[in-house]
Design a protein around this motif. Structure first.
Motif, short mmCIF file in Angstrom:
data_model
loop_
_atom_site.label_atom_id
_atom_site.label_comp_id
_atom_site.label_asym_id
_atom_site.label_seq_id
_atom_site.Cartn_x
_atom_site.Cartn_y
_atom_site.Cartn_z
N ASP A 1 -1.40 32.04 -32.38
CA ASP A 1 -0.46 31.07 -31.81
C ASP A 1 0.93 31.31 -32.42
N ILE B 1 0.57 32.70 -26.80
CA ILE B 1 -0.56 33.13 -27.63
C ILE B 1 -0.66 34.64 -27.55
N LYS C 1 3.41 27.41 -25.02
CA LYS C 1 2.51 27.79 -26.11
C LYS C 1 2.13 29.26 -25.94
N SER D 1 3.69 29.50 -31.31
CA SER D 1 4.52 28.37 -30.91
C SER D 1 4.81 27.46 -32.10
#
Length: 249
Positions: free
Chosen positions: A21, A243, A241, A23
């Motif tokens: 991740d 990924i 978000k 974000s």
């Protein structure tokens, strides 16, 4: 959860159970990352007279209002509608969500009084690779990026020739750990945004810029698959978000 993805006549394997991740989460705090001279986000329970929509306050559910600006308050993905008179929605224009991506780390260089990312630096870091997306991590890369207050800091920005190089190389999705590809105070010129979306020609409507990411130092430079997740806002920008998935040998 192993998956095989075929693109450009090549097959790649990734493990969907091991997402990376990149974000920055949004929180109702003055320590939330921020830019563009506005207050921090607010997340507050609905109130109706003396009734407060919080389990802690005696309600049966938590029922919050959220006030924020996607451009100022965390990781977000924006489309050409950010700079056009005509309305364009990132929710309508971003129709694919998996991309072959390259992560590169760049040390901004000082030119006059500004730290910038130049075409020469990107040519060295990216080379002539064929990728849909590029993730650019700037150094120094500290966790302070997750809470930095960027307003009135003259942050690092991209020279427009650097953006034009990425466009020439076929990059459709640009992800950066800065508030903007452009200089904080540029008199509204927005040279980087305009170059990326070909503002004076045929608009690149299916291309996006994602700002305010944070890439841990534990994630090495190289090739990944990017899953670019957005909230379905009918707006020029949406919280997002992104990924990364590492390629398996």
């Amino acid at each position: 959860m192993l998956a095989t993805i075929e693109t450009n006549s090549r097959k790649y394997k990734i493990d969907l159970s091991k997402p990376l991740d990149i974000s920055i989460p949004l929180k109702a705090s003055k320590s939330n990352v921020n830019a563009w001279y506005i207050d921090e986000p607010k997340i507050e329970p609905v109130q109706d007279g003396e009734w407060i929509a919080s389990v802690e306050k005696g309600a049966s559910v938590n029922f919050n209002n959220i006030q924020f600006n996607p451009h100022a308050h965390g990781t977000h993905t924006e489309c050409v509608g950010h700079i056009t008179n005509e309305f364009h929605s990132v929710n309508k224009n971003l129709k694919q969500f998996f991309f072959l991506a390259e992560l590169v780390t760049v040390a901004p260089e000082l030119i006059d009084e500004d730290f910038v990312i130049s075409k020469k630096q990107l040519q060295f870091a990216f080379g002539n690779k064929k990728r849909d997306a590029i993730i650019i991590r700037t150094i120094p890369n500290t966790k302070e990026k997750k809470s930095r207050q960027y307003s009135n800091t003259n942050w690092v920005y991209f020279q427009d020739e650097a953006i034009k190089f990425l466009v020439k190389m076929g990059i459709k999705h640009l992800l950066i750990d800065l508030p903007s590809v452009d200089k904080e105070k540029d008199n509204g010129e927005l040279k980087g945004h305009k170059a990326f979306w070909n503002f004076d020609g045929k608009l690149r409507k299916d291309c996006t810029i994602t700002e305010f990411i944070y890439v841990s130092n534990k994630i090495e430079d190289g090739t990944y698959f990017l899953n670019l997740q957005i909230a379905p806002f009918e707006n020029d920008a949406s919280p997002s978000k992104p990924i990364l998935y590492q390629l398996l040998e």
